[in-house]
Design an enzyme around this catalytic site. Structure first.
Site, short mmCIF file in Angstrom:
data_model
loop_
_atom_site.label_atom_id
_atom_site.label_comp_id
_atom_site.label_asym_id
_atom_site.label_seq_id
_atom_site.Cartn_x
_atom_site.Cartn_y
_atom_site.Cartn_z
N GLY A 86 -9.45 -4.90 1.43
CA GLY A 86 -8.56 -4.89 2.58
C GLY A 86 -8.84 -3.71 3.49
O GLY A 86 -9.95 -3.14 3.51
N THR A 117 0.84 -1.20 0.00
CA THR A 117 0.00 0.00 0.00
C THR A 117 0.87 1.25 0.00
O THR A 117 1.98 1.22 0.51
CB THR A 117 -0.84 -0.03 1.29
N1 GLY Z 1 -2.98 -3.17 3.26
C1 GLY Z 1 -3.46 -3.37 1.97
C2 GLY Z 1 -4.35 -4.51 1.82
O1 GLY Z 1 -4.26 -5.49 2.57
O2 GLY Z 1 -5.18 -4.49 0.92
#
Ligand code: GLY
Length: 294
Positions: A207, A177
């Site tokens: 997510g 991310t």
């Molecule tokens: N932290 C990004 C995801 O798990 O989609």
């Protein structure tokens, strides 16, 4: 208040089937630093909503950089499709997000457009249709690197040669991310977050990134952005947990380190946060490219 912009390019270390290119860490950190500086320039140039302008400007640069798993360069789903999540939040209570958005270059700008509607989260086909209505054209965003990761993920799945944290698939690596947090001179805070998800995921999977309190949180005590294992970040309300520690008096670095430490092994997580008088950045194994400009 002293203005500041922090950025990150995602938590999660390299793996055997995606070895780290030489100098990658320093180059990714330089890209995050460039994005933080662009965010600070946007903050200074904005006549209003300075912290929001800063986190949007920083996120666009990282979404457009194909080395990061957000916007162009985002991971593919197991069926080969590309779906994107992004969010924005401000300390005066605004929050807006998109999830499973398709073929749109800058999801963070679509989240900004959602902020002007009565809604806070649009997903899938509705989000994509909204983006087109708002003038964001269909874009080709699949990179060679994303295709390589996708093929590797499918091979692992077929062979059963999964990584330790992939036991429920058995693999959930390459979170990657991107995000930014900002504090403006008027004492306001904002956060942006954008992702292509994990390396192994079904179409429709969402997510932590577009979930309030999981991927992002902002309030009177500061702004927090999370990266890492999205499912656990939702369950633990990762960004809110860091914020609560700050609201209880911890400085931003202490608050983040405590939450990173509490995150269950072997899942990876990272946070960046700004408070009234402090800022912090930390991730599992300290693996998270980052930038800071003030
Ligand atoms: N932290 C990004 C995801 O798990 O989609």
């Amino acid at each position: 208040m002293q203005p500041i912009v922090l950025t990150h390019g995602g938590a999660g270390g390299p793996s055997a089937d995606a070895p780290e290119p030489p100098n990658a860490r320093s180059e990714w950190a330089a890209a995050c630093q460039h994005a933080a500086q662009a965010g600070l320039a946007a903050l200074v140039a904005a006549s209003s909503d300075q912290s929001l302008a800063a986190v949007i400007a920083a996120a666009i640069i990282l979404e457009d950089d194909p080395r990061f798993n957000a916007g162009t360069g985002a991971n593919l789903r197991l069926d080969g499709s590309l779906e994107l999540d992004a969010s924005l939040a401000t300390s005066d209570g605004r929050f807006a997000a998109v999830a499973c958005l398709r073929a749109t270059k800058n999801p963070v700008l679509v989240a900004r457009a959602v902020m002007n509607t009565p809604h806070i989260l649009l997903c899938g086909e509705g989000a994509t249709r909204f983006a087109r209505q708002q003038g964001f054209p269909e874009a080709a965003m699949v990179t060679e690197k994303a295709l390589k990761r996708w093929k590797a993920a499918r091979e692992r799945l077929q062979s059963g040669n999964l990584r330790p944290y992939e036991e429920r698939w058995r693999d959930m690596q390459f979170h990657g991310t991107i995000g930014a947090v900002a504090r403006a001179p008027d004492g306001t805070f904002a956060v942006s977050c954008s992702t292509g998800g994990t390396s192994m995921m079904l179409p429709g999977r969402i997510g932590d990134t577009p979930i309030w309190g999981a991927g992002v949180f902002a309030g009177e005590h500061g702004a927090v952005c999370a990266t890492g294992h999205g499912e656990l970040c939702i369950k633990r309300m990762g960004a809110f947990s860091v914020y609560q520690r700050m609201a209880a008096g911890a400085d931003a670095q202490e608050a983040i380190e405590a939450e990173v430490k509490a995150f269950p092994h072997p899942f990876e997580v990272g946070f960046i946060a700004v408070g009234k008088t402090s800022h912090g950045m930390a991730a599992t194994d300290d693996y998270m490219p980052r930038g800071a400009a003030s």
